[in-house]
Design a protein around this motif. Sequence first.
Motif, PDB file in Angstrom:
ATOM      1  N   UNK A  29     -13.798  30.885  87.864  1.00 58.47           N
ATOM      2  CA  UNK A  29     -14.755  29.891  87.378  1.00 58.47           C
ATOM      3  C   UNK A  29     -14.482  28.546  88.048  1.00 58.47           C
ATOM      4  N   UNK A  30     -13.211  28.179  88.171  1.00 54.62           N
ATOM      5  CA  UNK A  30     -12.881  26.906  88.818  1.00 54.62           C
ATOM      6  C   UNK A  30     -13.337  26.891  90.273  1.00 54.62           C
ATOM      7  N   UNK A  31     -13.282  28.027  90.951  1.00 55.29           N
ATOM      8  CA  UNK A  31     -13.760  28.111  92.325  1.00 55.29           C
ATOM      9  C   UNK A  31     -15.274  27.965  92.408  1.00 55.29           C
ATOM     10  N   UNK A  32     -15.972  28.541  91.433  1.00 48.12           N
ATOM     11  CA  UNK A  32     -17.432  28.433  91.409  1.00 48.12           C
ATOM     12  C   UNK A  32     -17.842  26.976  91.183  1.00 48.12           C
ATOM     13  N   UNK A  94     -24.665  17.414  85.836  1.00 46.45           N
ATOM     14  CA  UNK A  94     -25.387  18.565  85.273  1.00 46.45           C
ATOM     15  C   UNK A  94     -25.200  19.848  86.085  1.00 46.45           C
ATOM     16  N   UNK A  95     -25.128  19.717  87.408  1.00 38.90           N
ATOM     17  CA  UNK A  95     -24.890  20.894  88.250  1.00 38.90           C
ATOM     18  C   UNK A  95     -23.542  21.531  87.930  1.00 38.90           C
ATOM     19  N   UNK A 100     -20.357  25.787  85.487  1.00 41.73           N
ATOM     20  CA  UNK A 100     -19.230  26.188  84.644  1.00 41.73           C
ATOM     21  C   UNK A 100     -19.696  27.045  83.472  1.00 41.73           C
ATOM     22  N   UNK A 101     -20.747  26.598  82.799  1.00 41.26           N
ATOM     23  CA  UNK A 101     -21.242  27.335  81.644  1.00 41.26           C
ATOM     24  C   UNK A 101     -21.730  28.727  82.047  1.00 41.26           C
ATOM     25  N   UNK A 102     -22.537  28.789  83.091  1.00 40.72           N
ATOM     26  CA  UNK A 102     -23.082  30.077  83.508  1.00 40.72           C
ATOM     27  C   UNK A 102     -21.992  31.033  83.982  1.00 40.72           C
TER      28      UNK A 102
END
Length: 155
Positions: A29-32, A94-95, A100-102
Motif C-alpha cells: 500500500x505504501x508503494x502504491x 485527495x489523490x 491509500x483507501x482503495x
Amino acid sequence: MDETNPYRSPAVAPLDAAIAEPGARLYRVSGIVLGTFMGTPLAAGWLMSRNYRALGDHARARQAVASGALATVLVFALVFTLPESVPAIAFTLPQLFAASYLAKHLQGERIDEYCASGRTYSNWRAFGVGLLCCVVAFVVMLPVVVALVMTGVIA
C-alpha cells in the motif's frame, strides 16, 4: 426411457476463481501511495493492476488501469479549470488519500498476506513506476494542452 447416467458427475458451471501466479509478488500500500505521489493516479491504477494480475484477476486489472487513466484525466481537467489561486496540495492530497483507501480496501488483506511472507516489491520500484507514469501522462497531455492553448480555450 430416461437416459441419464447415475454415475456421471453433475454438470456445474466452471468457477471464475482467480488463481494467483506462482511466486508472484505484490506492491505494498505504501508503494502504491508513493507511486501516486510521483506519477498521478495513473500510477496507482497501474500498480494495483499489477497486483490484480499477480493474483490472477485480469478483469479487475483492466478496470484498475482504466480507472487510473480516467482519474488522471479528471485531475488534469480540474487543474486547468480551477483558478490558479487553488494550491497544488488541494490536488495532491485527495489523490493520495484515495489511493491509500482503495489499495487498503480492495487489496489490503492480500497485500498483508504477501508482506508476511516477504513477497512484495520494493517501494523503490513503485517510485520508478510512478516516475514513468508521470512521463507518460506528460507526453500524452502535452499535445492536448498545446492544442487548447493554440485554439484559445486555455489562456
